[in-house]
Design a protein around this motif. Structure first.
Motif, short mmCIF file in Angstrom:
data_model
loop_
_atom_site.label_atom_id
_atom_site.label_comp_id
_atom_site.label_asym_id
_atom_site.label_seq_id
_atom_site.Cartn_x
_atom_site.Cartn_y
_atom_site.Cartn_z
N ILE A 149 -1.14 -6.69 -11.38
CA ILE A 149 -1.42 -6.53 -9.95
C ILE A 149 -0.13 -6.40 -9.15
O ILE A 149 -0.03 -5.54 -8.26
CB ILE A 149 -2.27 -7.70 -9.42
CG1 ILE A 149 -3.68 -7.60 -10.00
CG2 ILE A 149 -2.32 -7.70 -7.89
CD1 ILE A 149 -4.55 -8.81 -9.70
N LEU A 150 0.85 -7.23 -9.44
CA LEU A 150 2.07 -7.26 -8.63
C LEU A 150 3.14 -6.26 -9.05
O LEU A 150 4.16 -6.14 -8.37
CB LEU A 150 2.65 -8.67 -8.63
CG LEU A 150 1.74 -9.75 -8.05
CD1 LEU A 150 2.37 -11.13 -8.21
CD2 LEU A 150 1.41 -9.46 -6.58
N ASP A 151 2.91 -5.53 -10.11
CA ASP A 151 3.90 -4.56 -10.56
C ASP A 151 4.14 -3.51 -9.49
O ASP A 151 3.21 -3.00 -8.87
CB ASP A 151 3.42 -3.88 -11.86
CG ASP A 151 4.51 -3.03 -12.47
OD1 ASP A 151 4.64 -1.86 -12.06
OD2 ASP A 151 5.24 -3.55 -13.33
N ILE A 160 -4.81 -4.25 -2.88
CA ILE A 160 -5.31 -5.49 -3.48
C ILE A 160 -4.74 -6.70 -2.74
O ILE A 160 -5.46 -7.66 -2.46
CB ILE A 160 -4.97 -5.56 -4.98
CG1 ILE A 160 -5.77 -4.49 -5.74
CG2 ILE A 160 -5.25 -6.94 -5.55
CD1 ILE A 160 -5.32 -4.30 -7.18
N MET A 161 -3.47 -6.66 -2.42
CA MET A 161 -2.85 -7.78 -1.70
C MET A 161 -3.50 -7.95 -0.32
O MET A 161 -3.75 -9.07 0.12
CB MET A 161 -1.34 -7.55 -1.56
CG MET A 161 -0.59 -7.54 -2.89
SD MET A 161 -0.75 -9.08 -3.80
CE MET A 161 0.22 -10.15 -2.76
N LYS A 162 -3.75 -6.85 0.34
CA LYS A 162 -4.39 -6.89 1.66
C LYS A 162 -5.80 -7.48 1.56
O LYS A 162 -6.17 -8.35 2.34
CB LYS A 162 -4.43 -5.46 2.21
CG LYS A 162 -4.85 -5.33 3.62
CD LYS A 162 -4.79 -3.86 3.98
CE LYS A 162 -4.93 -3.58 5.42
NZ LYS A 162 -4.88 -2.14 5.71
N GLU A 163 -6.55 -7.02 0.58
CA GLU A 163 -7.91 -7.53 0.39
C GLU A 163 -7.91 -9.00 -0.01
O GLU A 163 -8.76 -9.77 0.43
CB GLU A 163 -8.65 -6.70 -0.68
CG GLU A 163 -8.99 -5.29 -0.24
CD GLU A 163 -9.97 -5.26 0.93
OE1 GLU A 163 -10.94 -6.05 0.94
OE2 GLU A 163 -9.75 -4.45 1.85
N SER A 164 -6.95 -9.42 -0.85
CA SER A 164 -6.92 -10.82 -1.26
C SER A 164 -6.54 -11.72 -0.08
O SER A 164 -7.06 -12.82 0.04
CB SER A 164 -5.97 -11.02 -2.44
OG SER A 164 -4.65 -10.70 -2.09
N THR A 165 -5.66 -11.26 0.78
CA THR A 165 -5.29 -12.03 1.97
C THR A 165 -6.51 -12.17 2.87
O THR A 165 -6.79 -13.26 3.38
CB THR A 165 -4.14 -11.34 2.74
OG1 THR A 165 -3.02 -11.21 1.85
CG2 THR A 165 -3.74 -12.13 3.96
N LYS A 166 -7.24 -11.09 3.05
CA LYS A 166 -8.46 -11.11 3.86
C LYS A 166 -9.48 -12.08 3.26
O LYS A 166 -10.09 -12.88 3.96
CB LYS A 166 -9.03 -9.68 3.93
CG LYS A 166 -9.99 -9.48 5.06
CD LYS A 166 -10.36 -8.04 5.40
CE LYS A 166 -10.46 -7.09 4.27
NZ LYS A 166 -11.00 -5.77 4.70
#
Length: 176
Positions: A149-151, A160-166
């Motif tokens: 994910i973070l690569d 994905i980062m935006k959605e996970s923060t949300k």
């Protein structure tokens, strides 16, 4: 699956620039009926190594016919790559790893990934650590997931980062 898969990579566009003349280990992960095993062609040790985390007792019956087919495709390709070197394929022996057993029926893929990262044709310190506890396997799963994910090359990373923060913010609001 191996009857349905085209394993002949000699004419594939993506394989034309591969150079394996300096490789000592060739890894072939293989899935049979939802169980993953690793087939390794070990050039230096002159062995075909089968790593199976369920340690099937009847290797000759269950895996050797399939492993032989995979190895034959690999040999055909390697002959084109090792044209200037002499590899005596007829001297190669079969090695079936029997020292590892997984603690459940779902972790075979994680063992294959671990072997691809750390197998050197023999046990090393990373592989001898006690990996029979399911917590350690799940920790490895989480690390692998985060690596993907973070690569920086993951085209979906920012989304994905935006959605996970949300999602995390939404969970926090529900707890309040």
């Amino acid at each position: 699956y191996y009857d349905k898969v085209d394993l002949d990579i000699t004419n594939k566009e993506w394989a034309k620039n591969l150079s394996f003349t300096e490789c000592n280990l060739w890894f072939f992960p293989y899935c049979d009926n939802k169980h993953y095993i690793m087939i390794c062609v070990n050039i230096k040790a002159e062995r075909f190594e089968v790593l199976d985390s369920l340690r099937h007792k009847d290797f000759e019956k269950y895996y050797k016919p399939m492993a032989e087919r995979v190895v034959q495709y690999a040999i055909n390709y390697m002959k084109t790559q090792f044209a200037d070197k002499t590899v005596k394929w007829e001297r190669f022996t079969w090695f079936n790893l029997e020292k590892v057993t997984q603690p459940d029926d779902k972790s075979c893929g994680m063992y294959v990934i671990r072997w691809m990262r750390h197998w050197e044709g023999k046990y090393n310190s990373v592989l001898t650590k006690d990996w029979k506890m399911i917590d350690l396997i799940n920790e490895e799963r989480e690390c692998l997931m985060l690596d993907i994910i973070l690569d920086e090359d993951n085209l979906e990373r920012d989304r994905i980062m935006k959605e996970s923060t949300k999602y995390c913010n939404m969970k926090k609001k529900r707890k309040i």
